[in-house]
Design an enzyme around this catalytic site. Sequence first.
Site, short mmCIF file in Angstrom:
data_model
loop_
_atom_site.label_atom_id
_atom_site.label_comp_id
_atom_site.label_asym_id
_atom_site.label_seq_id
_atom_site.Cartn_x
_atom_site.Cartn_y
_atom_site.Cartn_z
N HIS A 161 0.81 -1.22 0.00
CA HIS A 161 0.00 0.00 0.00
C HIS A 161 0.85 1.27 0.00
O HIS A 161 0.33 2.36 -0.20
CB HIS A 161 -0.93 0.01 1.21
CG HIS A 161 -1.98 -1.05 1.14
ND1 HIS A 161 -3.31 -0.76 0.91
CD2 HIS A 161 -1.91 -2.39 1.22
CE1 HIS A 161 -4.01 -1.89 0.87
NE2 HIS A 161 -3.18 -2.90 1.06
N ASP A 370 3.68 9.63 -0.82
CA ASP A 370 2.50 8.90 -0.35
C ASP A 370 2.17 7.83 -1.37
O ASP A 370 2.21 8.11 -2.58
CB ASP A 370 1.31 9.88 -0.23
CG ASP A 370 0.33 9.47 0.86
OD1 ASP A 370 0.25 8.26 1.17
OD2 ASP A 370 -0.38 10.35 1.39
C1 G6P Z 1 -0.97 3.22 6.12
C2 G6P Z 1 -0.42 1.82 5.93
C3 G6P Z 1 -1.31 0.78 6.61
C4 G6P Z 1 -1.54 1.18 8.05
C5 G6P Z 1 -2.12 2.59 8.14
C6 G6P Z 1 -2.32 3.05 9.58
O1 G6P Z 1 -2.15 3.38 5.40
O2 G6P Z 1 -0.27 1.53 4.56
O3 G6P Z 1 -0.72 -0.49 6.55
O4 G6P Z 1 -2.41 0.26 8.68
O5 G6P Z 1 -1.21 3.47 7.50
O6 G6P Z 1 -1.15 2.93 10.32
P1 G6P Z 1 -1.07 2.01 11.61
O7 G6P Z 1 0.37 2.02 11.97
O8 G6P Z 1 -1.94 2.69 12.62
O9 G6P Z 1 -1.58 0.65 11.26
#
Ligand code: G6P
Length: 475
Positions: A161, A370
């Site tokens: 992602h 991003d």
């Molecule tokens: C991004 C990453 C995700 C992640 C999200 C939130 O979108 O690609 O994998 O889950 O951020 O971050 P966190 O560390 O809270 O999971």
Amino acid sequence: MGYDLVIVANRLPVDRVEQPDGTSTWRPSPGGLVSAIEPVMRADDGVWMGWPGGTEQDLEPFEADGLSLHPMSMTAEEIEGHYEGFSNATLWPLYHDLVAKPEFHREWWDTYVSVNQRFADEAAELANEDALVWVQDYQLQLVPQMLRELRPDLRIGFYLHIPFPPAELFQQLPWRRQLLEGLLGADLVGFQLPGGAGNFVRLVRQRVGHKTHRDLVYLPDGRTVRAAAFPISIDAAGFEELARSEEVTSRAKEIRAALGDPSKIFLGVDRLDYTKGIYARLRAYAELLEDGALDVEDAVFVQVAVPSREHVEEYQRLRDEIDRLVGRINGDLGRIGRPAISYLHSSYPREEMAALYRAADVMVVTPYRDGMNLVAKEYVACRYDDAGALVLSEFAGAADELRQAWLVNPYDINGMKAALLEAYRADGKDLTKRMKAMRKTVSHNDVRAWADHFMSELSHVRDKHGKAVRPASRS
Ligand code: G6P
């Protein structure tokens, strides 16, 4: 009984929240991944494995809102080494153009390996014969290979992602070869943009020594891995419906009134992350006030910063910096009842976000780097009135599709100031033309189309004898 579709992600789509009375509830977890995959899961009746946040052990599988969820607990040491350490203090900055300096620690790597192994072991247990397993994101890059060793019958997809960096940056990583080999366990490795897929194939050729041709990697055991771009999107129709609802419409009016009915509202919505360029964006806005190009009587900047990774040092530092900056800008430039910046350090439900998008005249999305940035697409989906301006960083994946936005280089403060002013002053006809074009793009390539595309390419990668087949090209 097992499942025919297993989603393996670091996080569950819901977080466990402990209440003061000792009971617990669930709330949607933050970030783009969850909003992208959830609609797929609903349609395909699979299971979603992931960490529910916190350190509680031995959680039972459960259903939330019709989704089958399989919680993976993590110990405090695992959270520190795998999540906060290797995932978010090594890989995250390395994959985002070194916006912060990545830290390399061998103990973090060891924990990353053991957590990935635990996820792979569990996925191997949950998947039916010939099931499809879809592994998500940078926290789990070793899972495809580990899982293939346990279950060669499975079709394995991986989707990253976040950006995949150029070789010059990636090769700093002491464990670069292991990560590449981990990903090569998948049949199909998906990236946001063709550039990321190209970086990966090039690195595999240079560092692992496999033969490659265009988007294909040929492994010595006869297997073929495909690396391709699948730009992710959002549930565009769902957001539009929400934006059209009476509740959201009246809430948008309320928000404008609560802000003192300014003639223009600027809006930023981000996880509080150093890749998002919040500091530079607010500085650019403050300079426009200082220059007299904007006035706090006419305009306000609403910045929503969703708390994120609060135990990681760089994130704590960023929070202090933004707190100080907002305090200084408001102290210097605000007037009674008229702050320059309305700053909210909190996370909000989708309804409130849709109301903010509807209330905002200029949406400002200026990350340094991003993978995609779904906020930009959510804003567009909510503007069914074909109004509103989008100022968007060239370095967000979304800029490849949303060409009619005001595209900016977030390192160029003067350029950002000029774009903010142009967007502020744009006439209705110009705004409508741009927004109409962007809405067409977002509604056409929504999250459903994204997931269908990935799944259908994945199911074409190998035939039932395990032989590589070239997926039919799509028009
Ligand atoms: C991004 C990453 C995700 C992640 C999200 C939130 O979108 O690609 O994998 O889950 O951020 O971050 P966190 O560390 O809270 O999971």
